[in-house]
Design a protein around this motif. Structure first.
Motif, PDB file in Angstrom:
ATOM      1  N   SER A   1      -2.775   7.089  -0.890  1.00  0.00           N
ATOM      2  CA  SER A   1      -3.385   6.861  -2.199  1.00  0.00           C
ATOM      3  C   SER A   1      -4.896   6.621  -2.092  1.00  0.00           C
ATOM      4  O   SER A   1      -5.617   6.756  -3.072  1.00  0.00           O
ATOM      5  CB  SER A   1      -2.711   5.695  -2.916  1.00  0.00           C
ATOM      6  N   LEU A   2      -5.347   6.268  -0.902  1.00  0.00           N
ATOM      7  CA  LEU A   2      -6.781   6.139  -0.632  1.00  0.00           C
ATOM      8  C   LEU A   2      -7.176   7.186   0.397  1.00  0.00           C
ATOM      9  O   LEU A   2      -6.342   7.667   1.160  1.00  0.00           O
ATOM     10  CB  LEU A   2      -7.123   4.746  -0.101  1.00  0.00           C
ATOM     11  N   SER A   3      -8.469   7.518   0.404  1.00  0.00           N
ATOM     12  CA  SER A   3      -8.973   8.509   1.362  1.00  0.00           C
ATOM     13  C   SER A   3     -10.280   8.044   1.970  1.00  0.00           C
ATOM     14  O   SER A   3     -11.011   7.250   1.377  1.00  0.00           O
ATOM     15  CB  SER A   3      -9.231   9.856   0.671  1.00  0.00           C
TER      16      SER A   3
ATOM     17  N   THR B   1     -12.498   5.633  -0.721  1.00  0.00           N
ATOM     18  CA  THR B   1     -12.268   5.818  -2.145  1.00  0.00           C
ATOM     19  C   THR B   1     -10.795   6.061  -2.424  1.00  0.00           C
ATOM     20  O   THR B   1      -9.984   6.139  -1.499  1.00  0.00           O
ATOM     21  CB  THR B   1     -13.106   7.005  -2.675  1.00  0.00           C
ATOM     22  N   ARG B   2     -10.453   6.206  -3.682  1.00  0.00           N
ATOM     23  CA  ARG B   2      -9.108   6.629  -4.077  1.00  0.00           C
ATOM     24  C   ARG B   2      -9.007   8.136  -3.891  1.00  0.00           C
ATOM     25  O   ARG B   2      -9.950   8.875  -4.196  1.00  0.00           O
ATOM     26  CB  ARG B   2      -8.837   6.316  -5.551  1.00  0.00           C
ATOM     27  N   SER B   3      -7.872   8.598  -3.450  1.00  0.00           N
ATOM     28  CA  SER B   3      -7.662  10.037  -3.281  1.00  0.00           C
ATOM     29  C   SER B   3      -7.828  10.775  -4.608  1.00  0.00           C
ATOM     30  O   SER B   3      -8.357  11.886  -4.643  1.00  0.00           O
ATOM     31  CB  SER B   3      -6.270  10.303  -2.696  1.00  0.00           C
ATOM     32  N   SER B   4      -7.421  10.144  -5.689  1.00  0.00           N
ATOM     33  CA  SER B   4      -7.529  10.772  -7.010  1.00  0.00           C
ATOM     34  C   SER B   4      -8.974  10.973  -7.459  1.00  0.00           C
ATOM     35  O   SER B   4      -9.241  11.748  -8.374  1.00  0.00           O
ATOM     36  CB  SER B   4      -6.774   9.944  -8.049  1.00  0.00           C
ATOM     37  N   ARG B   5      -9.921  10.288  -6.819  1.00  0.00           N
ATOM     38  CA  ARG B   5     -11.332  10.365  -7.211  1.00  0.00           C
ATOM     39  C   ARG B   5     -12.136  11.370  -6.376  1.00  0.00           C
ATOM     40  O   ARG B   5     -13.331  11.562  -6.611  1.00  0.00           O
ATOM     41  CB  ARG B   5     -11.975   8.980  -7.123  1.00  0.00           C
TER      42      ARG B   5
ATOM     43  N   TYR C   1       0.822  -1.199   0.000  1.00  0.00           N
ATOM     44  CA  TYR C   1       0.000   0.000   0.000  1.00  0.00           C
ATOM     45  C   TYR C   1       0.861   1.256   0.000  1.00  0.00           C
ATOM     46  O   TYR C   1       1.835   1.353   0.731  1.00  0.00           O
ATOM     47  CB  TYR C   1      -0.932  -0.001   1.220  1.00  0.00           C
TER      48      TYR C   1
ATOM     49  N   GLU D   1      -8.726   4.195 -11.197  1.00  0.00           N
ATOM     50  CA  GLU D   1      -8.027   5.496 -11.236  1.00  0.00           C
ATOM     51  C   GLU D   1      -8.819   6.525 -11.987  1.00  0.00           C
ATOM     52  O   GLU D   1      -9.504   6.372 -12.869  1.00  0.00           O
ATOM     53  CB  GLU D   1      -6.646   5.347 -11.891  1.00  0.00           C
TER      54      GLU D   1
ATOM     55  N   GLY E   1      -8.883  -0.267  -3.619  1.00  0.00           N
ATOM     56  CA  GLY E   1      -8.173   0.106  -4.832  1.00  0.00           C
ATOM     57  C   GLY E   1      -8.644  -0.643  -6.063  1.00  0.00           C
ATOM     58  O   GLY E   1      -8.657  -0.100  -7.170  1.00  0.00           O
TER      59      GLY E   1
END
Length: 139
Positions: free
Chosen positions: A36-38, A94-98, A32, A139, A134
């Motif tokens: 990268s996740l939130s 969720t993913r941080s990027s989302r 991990y 992504e 993930g």
């Protein structure tokens, strides 16, 4: 003297290379990557609104899981007055990027003038669970 100097220089150059190799090996092994996740939090005025938003987030793959926590009390200042309201809390993984797309969806569905959407990076957790999040949220 020259050999000792070269050995010291080589050692200094090797440390960053070894660290980079370790990170690449960890990523390849599925380790991990902290942050990268939130976990995102949204307050809603009712359980019905909370369920509608939660279902849309999961259906659109913006969240792997949404917990609905009923019956919270929120005390806050709004337009110069202290308010107290019963609300429902969404805990979203969720993913941080989302987060930007998640925020857009919440804002489009939420009845509040200013919807609360906050997110905190996940630094650690149960590795199989984090891997599942993930996998479910692309992504």
């Amino acid at each position: 003297m020259k050999a000792a100097c070269c050995a010291a220089l080589l050692a200094l150059l090797m440390v960053p290379l070894l660290r980079t190799a370790q990170r690449l090996f960890s990523m390849a092994a599925g380790a991990y990557s902290p942050g990268s996740l939130s976990a995102a939090f949204v307050t809603c005025p009712s359980e019905q609104v909370a369920k509608e938003i939660a279902r849309a987030l999961v259906e659109k793959h913006l969240a792997a899981c949404v917990n609905i926590v009923p019956q919270i009390t929120s005390i806050y200042e709004w337009k110069g007055k202290i308010e107290e309201d019963g609300e429902v809390l969404l805990m979203i993984k969720t993913r941080s990027s989302r987060i930007p797309a998640l925020t857009d969806l919440v804002r489009s569905m939420h009845p509040y003038e200013v919807a609360e959407v906050i997110a905190l990076p996940i630094e650690q957790g149960n590795a199989p669970y984090l891997q599942w999040v993930g996998e479910v949220v692309p992504e």
